[in-house]
Design an enzyme around this catalytic site. Structure first.
Site, PDB file in Angstrom:
ATOM      1  N   LYS A   1       0.573  67.013   6.506  1.00 57.44           N
ATOM      2  CA  LYS A   1       1.677  67.085   7.455  1.00 57.44           C
ATOM      3  C   LYS A   1       2.805  66.204   6.915  1.00 57.44           C
ATOM      4  CE  LYS A   1       4.258  66.325  11.242  1.00 57.44           C
ATOM      5  NZ  LYS A   1       5.503  65.540  11.194  1.00 57.44           N
TER       6      LYS A   1
ATOM      7  N   GLY B   1       2.863  55.132   8.074  1.00 59.04           N
ATOM      8  CA  GLY B   1       3.978  55.201   9.004  1.00 59.04           C
ATOM      9  C   GLY B   1       4.051  53.945   9.850  1.00 59.04           C
ATOM     10  N   SER B   2       4.597  54.072  11.034  1.00 55.77           N
ATOM     11  CA  SER B   2       4.839  52.907  11.875  1.00 55.77           C
ATOM     12  C   SER B   2       3.548  52.406  12.524  1.00 55.77           C
ATOM     13  CB  SER B   2       5.860  53.241  12.967  1.00 55.77           C
ATOM     14  OG  SER B   2       5.270  54.078  13.954  1.00 55.77           O
ATOM     15  N   THR B   3       3.548  51.138  12.860  1.00 52.28           N
ATOM     16  CA  THR B   3       2.392  50.535  13.512  1.00 52.28           C
ATOM     17  C   THR B   3       2.103  51.163  14.877  1.00 52.28           C
ATOM     18  OG1 THR B   3       2.646  48.465  12.305  1.00 52.28           O
ATOM     19  CG2 THR B   3       1.451  48.367  14.396  1.00 52.28           C
TER      20      THR B   3
ATOM     21  N   GLY C   1       0.390  54.431  14.240  1.00 51.90           N
ATOM     22  CA  GLY C   1      -0.934  54.182  13.697  1.00 51.90           C
ATOM     23  C   GLY C   1      -1.922  53.767  14.766  1.00 51.90           C
TER      24      GLY C   1
ATOM     25  N   GLU D   1      -1.846  52.891   6.710  1.00 56.12           N
ATOM     26  CA  GLU D   1      -0.925  51.989   6.000  1.00 56.12           C
ATOM     27  C   GLU D   1       0.347  51.941   6.820  1.00 56.12           C
ATOM     28  OE1 GLU D   1       1.796  50.343   4.272  1.00 56.12           O
ATOM     29  OE2 GLU D   1       1.945  52.037   2.889  1.00 56.12           O
TER      30      GLU D   1
ATOM     31  N   CYS E   1       7.847  49.830   3.606  1.00 63.44           N
ATOM     32  CA  CYS E   1       7.008  48.924   4.399  1.00 63.44           C
ATOM     33  C   CYS E   1       6.873  47.566   3.735  1.00 63.44           C
ATOM     34  CB  CYS E   1       5.644  49.557   4.630  1.00 63.44           C
ATOM     35  SG  CYS E   1       4.855  50.144   3.124  1.00 63.44           S
TER      36      CYS E   1
ATOM     37  N   GLU F   1      10.255  44.607  12.274  1.00 67.70           N
ATOM     38  CA  GLU F   1      10.530  45.439  11.101  1.00 67.70           C
ATOM     39  C   GLU F   1      11.806  46.229  11.348  1.00 67.70           C
ATOM     40  OE1 GLU F   1       8.042  48.233   8.055  1.00 67.70           O
ATOM     41  OE2 GLU F   1       7.737  48.609  10.189  1.00 67.70           O
TER      42      GLU F   1
END
Length: 488
Positions: free
Chosen positions: A187, A239-241, A244, A261, A295, A392
């Site tokens: 994706k 991607g973003s926390t 995730g 990650e 990141c 971030e």
């Protein structure tokens, strides 16, 4: 998701079971070119039904297709063939990645494409070396046993790829999955789907069987359907926390294997004895590469107080000197942010920091009128508790903060929810290694930005995720070990 057809715009389809397909619902969405804001491509807007079809194709191929019985050496040969095709088409991909990501052409030419090729070849070399173990034991109920293990592919892997380095990170996930013998559904990010989908087309040209590599483009619906799909055994997400964490909440109860990650707020520590001429250039690269949209961007620059003003003004000067503009122009040193929404978010954080009292030393310079540009920005005299120093940003924005002792530098570096990477600048070998041991991150670079190589594991802890991309460790994440015991 309706759109108006734009002349000369690319059309990007989904690849399912070896066939290029429009989305099952017939919808499309537009991908805009960051450097000028114009429509670059029309993308097939996949749905949960497309995910079902792609997972079914991957499942059939894994459970009973030729891929499931293909010798590792043959899988490796196909991967080498894909690497050869990527190398032969490198110029096309460099331009494509620069346009869809807003990145200066030097970055994909010098990093993304060469490393993607090397990563494919590195993992291709592992494909026929998935050896098990023979394990001696005391026997079972008085009977001797012969015990051995075999390492088998997990099954169908969902690879969810971000927009900041889509081709490279996509290959980081794809290569170990293929070497292990998994089949995959990719994706791509809706903000950068073109290059990665084109790579899947090269895999078909290389001779991969239908159903081994599937691509479903789309937005949140596609990702959600993949994560929750019962036919998916493994999820690898970058991607973003927050996303995730949401993936882990869905995948955990289904006991899916996970590699996540996620975000970062990397410190770059400049000690009193650092060679500043070298450090300033390295810190600027670690902060501003890919417009700060990485990141691992070293957005917290921690400097010994004796060198603080010198570093602050030198880094600000380096930021002001960068030529920001058309990423296809060879003189450009920094391109555009990925989309208007993200550019507005970064600008909003800069504005909020100034309103809160942070002093801006670079970032006010003019940018091109078209496109999603933000100047490289440097803040000084910022409290470690300030939002700009803790959250971030994912843009070309850094804060420079002083410290007085090594212990204070370590404490500041570790005082974050993230734990991905860090950089140290020092002329003392002993200090470098002693500080590296105390940093709670997955990667420490000394006198240079974190080197990336297929042989080195990449990932972090805390809110930066779990598991690793790259290296033998990543390969193991797509394998399970089965034990076989023969009672003699």
């Amino acid at each position: 998701m309706s759109h108006q057809e734009v002349p000369n715009a690319l059309r990007t389809l989904n690849l399912i079971d070896g066939q290029w397909r429009e989305a099952s619902g017939g919808a499309w969405f537009d991908k805009y070119e960051p450097a000028n804001g114009r429509v670059m491509a029309h993308i097939a807007a996949g749905t949960a039904a497309d995910v079902d079809a792609a997972v079914a194709a991957a499942r059939r191929q894994f459970d009973g297709g030729e891929w499931s019985t293909m010798p590792g050496a043959e899988r490796g040969r196909l991967m080498h063939r894909l690497a050869d095709l990527l190398e032969a088409n490198a110029d096309e991909f460099v331009t494509l990645l620069a346009r869809e990501g807003g990145r200066v052409v030097m970055e994909p030419r010098m990093m993304d494409i060469p490393m993607a090729i090397d990563t494919l070849r590195y993992f291709a070399g592992w494909a026929d070396k998935l050896e098990g173990r023979q394990i001696p034991t005391a026997g079972f109920m008085g009977q001797p046993t012969f015990n051995y293990t075999v390492r088998e592919a997990i099954g169908v892997a969902a690879l969810i790829v971000p927009w900041n380095n889509p081709m490279l990170i996509g290959v980081w996930k794809l290569a170990p999955a293929l070497a292990a013998g998994c089949t995959v559904v990719i994706k791509p990010s809706e903000d950068a789907p073109i290059g990665l989908t084109r790579l899947a087309g090269l895999a078909t040209e290389a001779g991969f069987p239908a159903g081994v590599i599937n691509v479903v483009n789309g937005q949140a619906e596609v990702g959600q359907a993949l994560v929750s799909h019962p036919g998916v055994n493994k999820i690898s997400f970058t991607g973003s926390t927050p996303v995730g964490r949401a993936i882990a909440a869905v995948a955990g109860p289904q006991f899916k294997h996970l590699t996540l990650e996620l975000g970062g707020k990397a410190p770059q520590i400049i000690f009193e004895d650092a060679l500043l001429e070298r450090a300033i250039g390295g810190v600027a690269m670690g902060l501003f590469a890919n417009q700060g949209q990485t990141c691992a961007a070293g957005t917290r620059v921690l400097v010994h107080r004796s060198r603080y003003e010198e570093v602050l003004h030198a880094l600000a000067g380096a930021a002001r000197s960068l030529n920001v503009g058309d990423p296809l122009d060879g003189h450009t040193q920094m391109g555009a942010l990925i989309n208007a929404r993200h550019a507005d978010r970064v600008k909003g954080m800069i504005h909020a920091a100034r309103e809160a009292g942070a002093r801006m030393f670079a970032g006010d310079e003019a940018v091109p009128a078209e496109g999603y540009f933000v100047r490289p920005t440097v803040f000084g005299h910022v409290s470690p508790d300030a939002v700009i120093a803790r959250e971030e940003i994912f843009g070309p924005v850094g804060v420079v903060m002083p410290f007085d002792t090594v212990d204070e530098a370590v404490a500041l570096a570790n005082d974050t929810q993230y734990g991905l990477s860090a950089t140290l600048w020092t002329n003392s070998v002993g200090q470098a290694h002693s500080v590296a041991a105390r940093l709670r991150v997955g990667a420490v670079a000394i006198n240079g930005w974190s080197p990336l190589d297929a042989r080195l594991p990449w990932g972090g802890g805390k809110d930066s995720g779990m598991g690793r991309d790259l290296s033998r460790v990543a390969l193991d994440a797509y394998l399970e070990e089965k034990v076989v015991s023969l009672v003699m």
